[in-house]
Scaffold this active site. Structure first.
Site, PDB file in Angstrom:
ATOM      1  N   GLY A 114     -23.701  -4.234 -10.847  1.00  0.00           N
ATOM      2  CA  GLY A 114     -24.794  -2.432 -10.780  1.00  0.00           C
ATOM      3  C   GLY A 114     -25.834  -2.944  -9.429  1.00  0.00           C
ATOM      4  O   GLY A 114     -25.563  -1.880  -8.388  1.00  0.00           O
ATOM      5  N   LYS A 164     -10.427   2.067 -10.183  1.00  0.00           N
ATOM      6  CA  LYS A 164     -10.387   3.731  -9.690  1.00  0.00           C
ATOM      7  C   LYS A 164     -11.606   3.364  -8.761  1.00  0.00           C
ATOM      8  O   LYS A 164     -13.090   3.560  -8.382  1.00  0.00           O
ATOM      9  CB  LYS A 164     -11.663   4.030 -11.273  1.00  0.00           C
ATOM     10  CG  LYS A 164     -10.581   3.547 -12.426  1.00  0.00           C
ATOM     11  CD  LYS A 164     -11.333   4.515 -13.545  1.00  0.00           C
ATOM     12  CE  LYS A 164      -9.867   4.212 -14.913  1.00  0.00           C
ATOM     13  NZ  LYS A 164     -10.833   5.150 -16.278  1.00  0.00           N
ATOM     14  N   GLY A 214     -18.616  -8.763 -10.110  1.00  0.00           N
ATOM     15  CA  GLY A 214     -18.261 -10.088 -10.894  1.00  0.00           C
ATOM     16  C   GLY A 214     -16.759 -10.529 -10.864  1.00  0.00           C
ATOM     17  O   GLY A 214     -16.837 -11.335 -10.805  1.00  0.00           O
ATOM     18  N   ARG A 243     -25.977 -18.006 -12.821  1.00  0.00           N
ATOM     19  CA  ARG A 243     -27.558 -16.752 -12.294  1.00  0.00           C
ATOM     20  C   ARG A 243     -28.694 -17.507 -12.574  1.00  0.00           C
ATOM     21  O   ARG A 243     -29.458 -17.545 -12.047  1.00  0.00           O
ATOM     22  CB  ARG A 243     -27.602 -15.647 -13.096  1.00  0.00           C
ATOM     23  CG  ARG A 243     -26.589 -14.543 -12.577  1.00  0.00           C
ATOM     24  CD  ARG A 243     -26.549 -13.313 -13.804  1.00  0.00           C
ATOM     25  NE  ARG A 243     -26.355 -12.073 -12.929  1.00  0.00           N
ATOM     26  CZ  ARG A 243     -25.812 -10.941 -13.564  1.00  0.00           C
ATOM     27  NH1 ARG A 243     -26.174 -10.588 -14.611  1.00  0.00           N
ATOM     28  NH2 ARG A 243     -25.500  -9.684 -12.746  1.00  0.00           N
TER      29      ARG A 243
HETATM   30  C1  3PG Z   1     -26.313  -7.167 -14.906  1.00  0.00           C
HETATM   31  O1  3PG Z   1     -25.937  -8.382 -15.769  1.00  0.00           O
HETATM   32  O2  3PG Z   1     -26.475  -6.301 -14.179  1.00  0.00           O
HETATM   33  C2  3PG Z   1     -28.055  -7.113 -14.424  1.00  0.00           C
HETATM   34  O3  3PG Z   1     -28.638  -8.759 -15.088  1.00  0.00           O
HETATM   35  C3  3PG Z   1     -28.658  -5.756 -14.894  1.00  0.00           C
HETATM   36  O4  3PG Z   1     -27.890  -5.775 -16.617  1.00  0.00           O
HETATM   37  P1  3PG Z   1     -27.804  -4.008 -17.099  1.00  0.00           P
HETATM   38  O5  3PG Z   1     -26.721  -3.372 -16.330  1.00  0.00           O
HETATM   39  O6  3PG Z   1     -27.303  -3.593 -18.213  1.00  0.00           O
HETATM   40  O7  3PG Z   1     -29.258  -3.422 -16.641  1.00  0.00           O
HETATM   41 MG    MG Z   2     -24.731  -4.072 -15.123  1.00  0.00          MG
END
Ligand code: 3PG
Ligand code: MG
Length: 397
Positions: A378, A198, A355, A37
């Site tokens: 996310g 899941k 991830g 990142r």
């Molecule tokens: C992540 O690592 O997915 C982003 O930086 C967002 O982080 P968060 O899920 O804590 O909002």
């Molecule tokens: Mg996250």
């Protein structure tokens, strides 16, 4: 869709540029364990500093819930960022109020400053307008280069865009362009591969994908829930039996939309979840009662690869099997390598994110061969679900 302004159109010389980046990187014992990142934000910081802008970086780390917590400070990231950037990076621990004004007032053109974890302030996650205005007072322009945090409507990811002239950073721009090619306006046929443990975490995703893609491959633990819904005995496999109705309705929706769902036809099964566990390959209707499915079998991978050959676009989220333990990584590795080969040959646009998916592609040694690999977790999922991303929408407003 309303276009967003890109960094190359911004006049940054002599300006204070607030840049939202994602420094939520994996750390262990105070050291960064994966700097991907950080690598991704370097072009934007350089573009600003090289053109005489003063880059003031905003980022979050962890989830400190609105209070200062030294264990979630961004301070340990400063030397890593500075080294990768090849120039000094200043750090401001206290940046709301007169101290920050002083630090920022002393910046020279081309300087780079990182402000402490935005989530140390309750106004960040609350997207408090007064907090956003305070942040905005530190800058002349706002650049968002944090696609991976764009699913959050926070002051530094969304609110700021309403206070300052706003631009997408270079990585945000590349990410949005790649995603547009993946699902927004893709070349057909489109194949999506979705795996992971899941179904319950990916219902919205599956429901959206069946209306958008020509073929949906379901692998990983979540495939077992579909197999069970079709009446197959999955033995001791991970399975959400209570979601049989959901699985059936997704299969119905796919039929209605002309989307082919590819479920495993064979499986690699074992009695223990451990590297090197004794295993056998069986058709999915012959899973022994005391065994669990840990990977999809070779016939299933063959079918996936045939579809990859027919497709012009691939979107991938989630591994096909337990890729973190050998030999149950086979299917994921084989499909990843095949997609990489088709991409290298110019026959496929391949976009992957999440991830586990990035880890699997790195393990296969092919992350660099995909058209685009998103570092978002996310945010990538919500994009695949077809949901609006507040951080992106704010740039378009
Ligand atoms: C992540 O690592 O997915 C982003 O930086 C967002 O982080 P968060 O899920 O804590 O909002
Ligand atoms: Mg996250």
């Amino acid at each position: 869709m309303t276009p967003f302004k890109t960094l190359d159109t911004a006049d940054v010389a002599g300006k204070r540029v607030l840049v939202r980046v994602d420094l939520n990187v994996p750390m262990k014992d105070g050291a960064v364990t994966d700097a991907t990142r950080i690598e991704r934000i370097l072009p934007t910081i350089r573009a600003i500093a090289d053109r005489g802008g003063r880059a003031i970086l905003l980022a979050h780390f962890g989830r400190p819930k609105g209070k200062a917590d030294p264990s979630q400070s961004l301070a340990p990231i400063v030397p890593v960022l500075s080294e990768m950037l090849g120039r000094p990076v200043g750090f401001a621990e206290d940046y709301v109020g007169p101290v920050a004004d002083g630090i920022v007032a002393h910046m020279a053109d081309g300087d780079v400053l990182l402000l402490e974890n935005t989530r140390f302030h309750a106004g960040e996650e609350g997207n408090d307008d007064a907090f956003a205005a305070q942040l905005a007072s530190l800058g002349d322009l706002y650049v968002n280069d944090a696609f991976s945090a764009a699913h959050r409507a926070h002051a530094s990811t969304e609110g700021l865009a309403h206070h300052l002239p706003s631009y997408a950073g270079l990585t945000m721009q590349a990410e949005l362009e790649a995603l547009e090619k993946g699902l927004g306006n893709p070349e057909k046929p489109v194949i999506a591969i979705v795996g992971g443990a899941k179904v319950s975490t990916k219902i919205d995703l599956l429901q959206n994908l069946v209306t958008k893609v020509d073929c949906l491959v379901i692998g990983g633990g979540m495939a077992n829930t579909f197999l069970a819904a079709l009446g197959k005995d999955v033995g001791k496999s991970l399975c959400e039996h209570e979601l049989a109705g959901t699985a059936n309705s997704i299969m119905e929706a796919a039929k209605g939309a002309g989307c082919t769902i590819l479920l495993p036809v064979d499986a690699v099964v074992a009695r223990e979840f451990k590297a090197g566990a004794a295993n056998e390959t069986v058709p999915v209707d012959r899973v022994p009662a005391d065994a669990m499915i840990l990977d999809v079998g070779p016939a299933s991978v063959g079918a996936v690869n045939e579809w990859i050959d027919r497709a012009k676009t691939l979107v991938w989220n989630g591994p096909l099997g337990a890729f973190e333990i050998t030999p149950f990584d086979h299917a994921t590795m084989a499909a990843a390598r095949h997609a990489a080969e088709r991409t290298r040959a110019g026959a496929l646009v391949s976009v992957a994110g999440g991830g586990d998916t990035v880890a699997a592609l790195n393990q296969a040694g092919v992350a660099g061969d995909f058209t685009y690999v998103s570092t978002a977790g996310g945010a990538f999922l919500e994009w695949m679900e077809g949901k609006p991303l507040p951080g992106v929408d704010a740039l378009r407003a």
